[in-house]
Motif scaffolding. Sequence first.
Motif, PDB file in Angstrom:
ATOM      1  N   LEU A   5      39.660  26.734  39.871  1.00 28.51           N
ATOM      2  CA  LEU A   5      39.934  25.594  40.469  1.00 28.51           C
ATOM      3  C   LEU A   5      41.192  26.077  41.731  1.00 28.51           C
ATOM      4  CD1 LEU A   5      40.678  23.233  37.132  1.00 28.51           C
ATOM      5  CD2 LEU A   5      39.600  22.981  38.992  1.00 28.51           C
ATOM      6  N   LEU A   6      42.178  26.955  41.130  1.00 28.02           N
ATOM      7  CA  LEU A   6      43.062  27.876  41.925  1.00 28.02           C
ATOM      8  C   LEU A   6      42.477  28.527  42.929  1.00 28.02           C
ATOM      9  CD1 LEU A   6      46.015  28.667  42.822  1.00 28.02           C
ATOM     10  CD2 LEU A   6      45.176  30.852  41.146  1.00 28.02           C
ATOM     11  N   ARG A   7      41.008  29.158  42.914  1.00 24.98           N
ATOM     12  CA  ARG A   7      40.469  29.467  44.458  1.00 24.98           C
ATOM     13  C   ARG A   7      40.294  28.374  45.204  1.00 24.98           C
ATOM     14  NH1 ARG A   7      35.846  31.871  41.278  1.00 24.98           N
ATOM     15  NH2 ARG A   7      36.830  33.496  40.684  1.00 24.98           N
ATOM     16  N   ARG A   8      39.612  27.817  45.150  1.00 23.03           N
ATOM     17  CA  ARG A   8      39.786  26.599  45.872  1.00 23.03           C
ATOM     18  C   ARG A   8      40.634  26.391  47.038  1.00 23.03           C
ATOM     19  NH1 ARG A   8      36.969  22.171  42.198  1.00 23.03           N
ATOM     20  NH2 ARG A   8      36.298  23.238  40.624  1.00 23.03           N
ATOM     21  N   LEU A   9      41.802  26.774  46.116  1.00 27.24           N
ATOM     22  CA  LEU A   9      43.382  25.836  47.116  1.00 27.24           C
ATOM     23  C   LEU A   9      43.619  27.586  48.244  1.00 27.24           C
ATOM     24  CD1 LEU A   9      44.974  24.766  43.555  1.00 27.24           C
ATOM     25  CD2 LEU A   9      44.054  23.443  46.409  1.00 27.24           C
ATOM     26  N   LEU A  10      42.621  28.558  47.660  1.00 27.29           N
ATOM     27  CA  LEU A  10      43.300  29.303  48.437  1.00 27.29           C
ATOM     28  C   LEU A  10      42.446  30.130  49.267  1.00 27.29           C
ATOM     29  CD1 LEU A  10      43.426  32.425  45.628  1.00 27.29           C
ATOM     30  CD2 LEU A  10      45.603  31.433  46.961  1.00 27.29           C
ATOM     31  N   PRO A  11      43.044  30.489  50.827  1.00 26.86           N
ATOM     32  CA  PRO A  11      41.984  30.561  52.207  1.00 26.86           C
ATOM     33  C   PRO A  11      41.274  31.776  51.678  1.00 26.86           C
ATOM     34  CG  PRO A  11      44.149  31.469  52.084  1.00 26.86           C
ATOM     35  CD  PRO A  11      44.631  31.350  51.145  1.00 26.86           C
ATOM     36  N   ASP A  12      39.847  31.879  52.458  1.00 22.32           N
ATOM     37  CA  ASP A  12      38.886  32.551  52.476  1.00 22.32           C
ATOM     38  C   ASP A  12      39.520  33.926  52.557  1.00 22.32           C
ATOM     39  OD1 ASP A  12      37.154  31.367  51.150  1.00 22.32           O
ATOM     40  OD2 ASP A  12      36.746  30.253  52.507  1.00 22.32           O
ATOM     41  N   PRO A  13      39.132  35.774  52.526  1.00 23.25           N
ATOM     42  CA  PRO A  13      38.824  35.043  51.339  1.00 23.25           C
ATOM     43  C   PRO A  13      39.598  35.250  49.784  1.00 23.25           C
ATOM     44  CG  PRO A  13      38.453  37.133  52.183  1.00 23.25           C
ATOM     45  CD  PRO A  13      39.419  36.653  52.961  1.00 23.25           C
ATOM     46  N   GLY A  14      39.835  34.392  49.066  1.00 31.26           N
ATOM     47  CA  GLY A  14      40.936  34.589  47.692  1.00 31.26           C
ATOM     48  C   GLY A  14      40.537  34.893  46.841  1.00 31.26           C
ATOM     49  N   GLU A  15      40.900  35.757  46.224  1.00 31.90           N
ATOM     50  CA  GLU A  15      40.256  35.548  44.568  1.00 31.90           C
ATOM     51  C   GLU A  15      42.065  35.650  43.566  1.00 31.90           C
ATOM     52  OE1 GLU A  15      38.266  35.697  41.419  1.00 31.90           O
ATOM     53  OE2 GLU A  15      37.619  36.058  43.571  1.00 31.90           O
ATOM     54  N   PRO A  16      41.934  34.520  42.962  1.00 30.20           N
ATOM     55  CA  PRO A  16      43.440  34.930  42.076  1.00 30.20           C
ATOM     56  C   PRO A  16      43.415  35.582  41.169  1.00 30.20           C
ATOM     57  CG  PRO A  16      42.171  33.058  41.366  1.00 30.20           C
ATOM     58  CD  PRO A  16      41.343  33.472  42.494  1.00 30.20           C
ATOM     59  N   PHE A  17      43.828  36.214  41.063  1.00 33.28           N
ATOM     60  CA  PHE A  17      44.990  37.560  40.015  1.00 33.28           C
ATOM     61  C   PHE A  17      45.641  37.511  38.645  1.00 33.28           C
ATOM     62  CE2 PHE A  17      47.921  40.320  41.503  1.00 33.28           C
ATOM     63  CZ  PHE A  17      47.967  39.819  42.963  1.00 33.28           C
ATOM     64  N   LEU A  18      46.760  36.674  39.346  1.00 35.34           N
ATOM     65  CA  LEU A  18      47.484  36.108  38.486  1.00 35.34           C
ATOM     66  C   LEU A  18      48.339  35.236  38.189  1.00 35.34           C
ATOM     67  CD1 LEU A  18      50.021  37.890  35.911  1.00 35.34           C
ATOM     68  CD2 LEU A  18      51.200  38.027  37.849  1.00 35.34           C
ATOM     69  N   VAL A  19      48.470  34.441  37.610  1.00 36.82           N
ATOM     70  CA  VAL A  19      49.082  32.913  37.783  1.00 36.82           C
ATOM     71  C   VAL A  19      49.959  32.557  36.747  1.00 36.82           C
ATOM     72  CG1 VAL A  19      48.647  30.223  36.801  1.00 36.82           C
ATOM     73  CG2 VAL A  19      46.890  31.699  37.950  1.00 36.82           C
ATOM     74  N   VAL A  20      52.037  32.580  36.902  1.00 33.68           N
ATOM     75  CA  VAL A  20      52.595  32.490  35.962  1.00 33.68           C
ATOM     76  C   VAL A  20      53.635  31.278  35.682  1.00 33.68           C
ATOM     77  CG1 VAL A  20      54.941  33.359  35.784  1.00 33.68           C
ATOM     78  CG2 VAL A  20      53.405  35.178  36.887  1.00 33.68           C
ATOM     79  N   ARG A  21      53.755  30.401  34.321  1.00 33.13           N
ATOM     80  CA  ARG A  21      53.768  29.285  34.811  1.00 33.13           C
ATOM     81  C   ARG A  21      55.551  29.372  34.134  1.00 33.13           C
ATOM     82  NH1 ARG A  21      51.926  24.091  31.245  1.00 33.13           N
ATOM     83  NH2 ARG A  21      53.288  23.140  31.771  1.00 33.13           N
ATOM     84  N   LEU A  22      56.161  29.230  34.615  1.00 34.87           N
ATOM     85  CA  LEU A  22      57.559  29.577  34.395  1.00 34.87           C
ATOM     86  C   LEU A  22      57.895  27.439  33.880  1.00 34.87           C
ATOM     87  CD1 LEU A  22      59.087  31.437  37.029  1.00 34.87           C
ATOM     88  CD2 LEU A  22      58.285  32.381  34.230  1.00 34.87           C
TER      89      LEU A  22
END
Length: 47
Positions: A5-22
Motif C-alpha cells: 500500500l505504501l509503495r503505491r504512494l511513492l514515486p517510481d522507483p520507490g521502496e518503503p523501508f521504514l514506517v514509524v507511527r507516533l
Amino acid sequence: MPRQLLRRLLPDPGEPFLVVRLGYADSDEVLPVSPRREARDAVQVDE
C-alpha cells in the motif's frame, strides 16, 4: 500488506523501508506492555 500500500504512494522507483507511527492515547488508561522481537529477527543487513 502495508508495504504494498505504501509503495503505491511513492514515486517510481520507490521502496518503503521504514514506517514509524507516533502518537499518544486519548485517556489516562495504562496500556498493556507489547512484546518485543529480538533485533536479529527483524533487521536484515545486505553486504
